[in-house]
Write a protein that holds these residues in place. Structure first.
Motif, PDB file in Angstrom:
ATOM      1  N   ASN A 162      -5.240   2.097   3.480  1.00 22.61           N
ATOM      2  CA  ASN A 162      -4.073   2.798   3.683  1.00 22.61           C
ATOM      3  C   ASN A 162      -4.154   3.766   4.716  1.00 22.61           C
ATOM      4  O   ASN A 162      -3.042   3.762   5.732  1.00 22.61           O
ATOM      5  CB  ASN A 162      -3.638   3.390   2.285  1.00 22.61           C
ATOM      6  CG  ASN A 162      -2.237   4.030   2.501  1.00 22.61           C
ATOM      7  OD1 ASN A 162      -1.317   3.345   2.844  1.00 22.61           O
ATOM      8  ND2 ASN A 162      -1.989   5.073   1.790  1.00 22.61           N
ATOM      9  N   LEU A 167       0.798  -1.257  -0.025  1.00 19.94           N
ATOM     10  CA  LEU A 167      -0.098  -0.030  -0.043  1.00 19.94           C
ATOM     11  C   LEU A 167       0.840   1.218  -0.027  1.00 19.94           C
ATOM     12  O   LEU A 167       1.721   1.520   0.933  1.00 19.94           O
ATOM     13  CB  LEU A 167      -0.918   0.125   1.126  1.00 19.94           C
ATOM     14  CG  LEU A 167      -1.893  -1.214   1.203  1.00 19.94           C
ATOM     15  CD1 LEU A 167      -2.445  -1.052   2.721  1.00 19.94           C
ATOM     16  CD2 LEU A 167      -3.095  -0.980   0.254  1.00 19.94           C
ATOM     17  N   CYS A 168       0.857   2.061  -0.984  1.00 20.56           N
ATOM     18  CA  CYS A 168       1.352   3.472  -1.063  1.00 20.56           C
ATOM     19  C   CYS A 168       0.388   4.590  -1.302  1.00 20.56           C
ATOM     20  O   CYS A 168      -0.505   4.058  -2.425  1.00 20.56           O
ATOM     21  CB  CYS A 168       2.538   3.113  -2.062  1.00 20.56           C
ATOM     22  SG  CYS A 168       3.747   2.450  -1.773  1.00 20.56           S
ATOM     23  N   THR A 169       0.527   5.521  -0.845  1.00 17.74           N
ATOM     24  CA  THR A 169      -0.868   6.476  -0.922  1.00 17.74           C
ATOM     25  C   THR A 169      -0.773   6.864  -2.286  1.00 17.74           C
ATOM     26  O   THR A 169       0.297   7.285  -3.034  1.00 17.74           O
ATOM     27  CB  THR A 169      -0.651   7.650  -0.031  1.00 17.74           C
ATOM     28  OG1 THR A 169      -0.494   7.319   1.351  1.00 17.74           O
ATOM     29  CG2 THR A 169      -1.548   8.562  -0.315  1.00 17.74           C
TER      30      THR A 169
END
Length: 184
Positions: free
Chosen positions: A120, A98-100
């Motif tokens: 997230n 998960l990466c913004t």
């Protein structure tokens, strides 16, 4: 002492040298690729159901299994570049990365963008200490360093040194933040 002779095996640079002919090498190579792909696909398609991981009424474990299956089907027909496909490829190692605002289209199709954004946020709240605060003096110094570098009043190297000196007197978490800024 007597001399000992050690036989040196034939060193080859091609698969054809090892097998005998280029056609035999290509055929064996294709069988190996097909067998490996078939095994990987079977493993993912026939996975044991994961323990449910419920998030806002959605079973993320089930969606993750669907995501892995879709990635596996996709990778049997095409090669992926590591850097641009890190989110997709990590799923094959049972990692949901998960990466913004950096989700693959496939991931958003399966999980939905809203679920990924909320998950997230939830994970960040769970693992980050948002009570950590830098005093105004430190923030002003950071701002001055960045402005000086942007306006070419200071070189990047000089700003890096200033950041390291400033970070020496901060808490470990704040120091990490400064090292991240220095690296960027």
């Amino acid at each position: 002492m007597s001399d000992i002779m050690i036989p040196i095996s034939h060193i080859t640079n091609t698969t054809a040298d090892t097998i005998g002919t280029a056609d035999a090498a290509a055929a064996d190579y294709q069988e190996f690729i097909f067998a490996a792909t078939e095994t990987m696909t079977d493993d993912v398609e026939n996975t044991i159901p994961l323990e449910p991981w419920m998030f806002q009424g959605t079973n993320l474990a089930e969606l993750f299994t669907k995501f892995q299956q879709a990635v596996t089907r996709m990778t049997t027909n095409q090669l992926l570049f590591i850097e641009s496909s890190v989110h997709v490829l990590s799923s094959l190692s049972n990692i949901l990365l998960l990466c913004t605002n950096q989700h693959s289209l496939l991931c958003m199709d399966i999980f939905s963008k809203d679920n990924l954004v909320e998950l997230n946020k939830e994970m960040l709240v769970e693992c980050m200490d948002f009570k950590q605060d830098m005093c105004d003096d430190v923030c002003m110094k950071l701002t001055r360093f960045m402005n000086n570098m942007d306006s070419k009043l200071q070189s990047k190297d000089d700003v890096e040194i200033d950041l390291l000196v400033l970070g020496r007197n901060l808490s470990p978490l704040q120091g990490i933040l400064l090292r991240g800024i220095k690296t960027a």
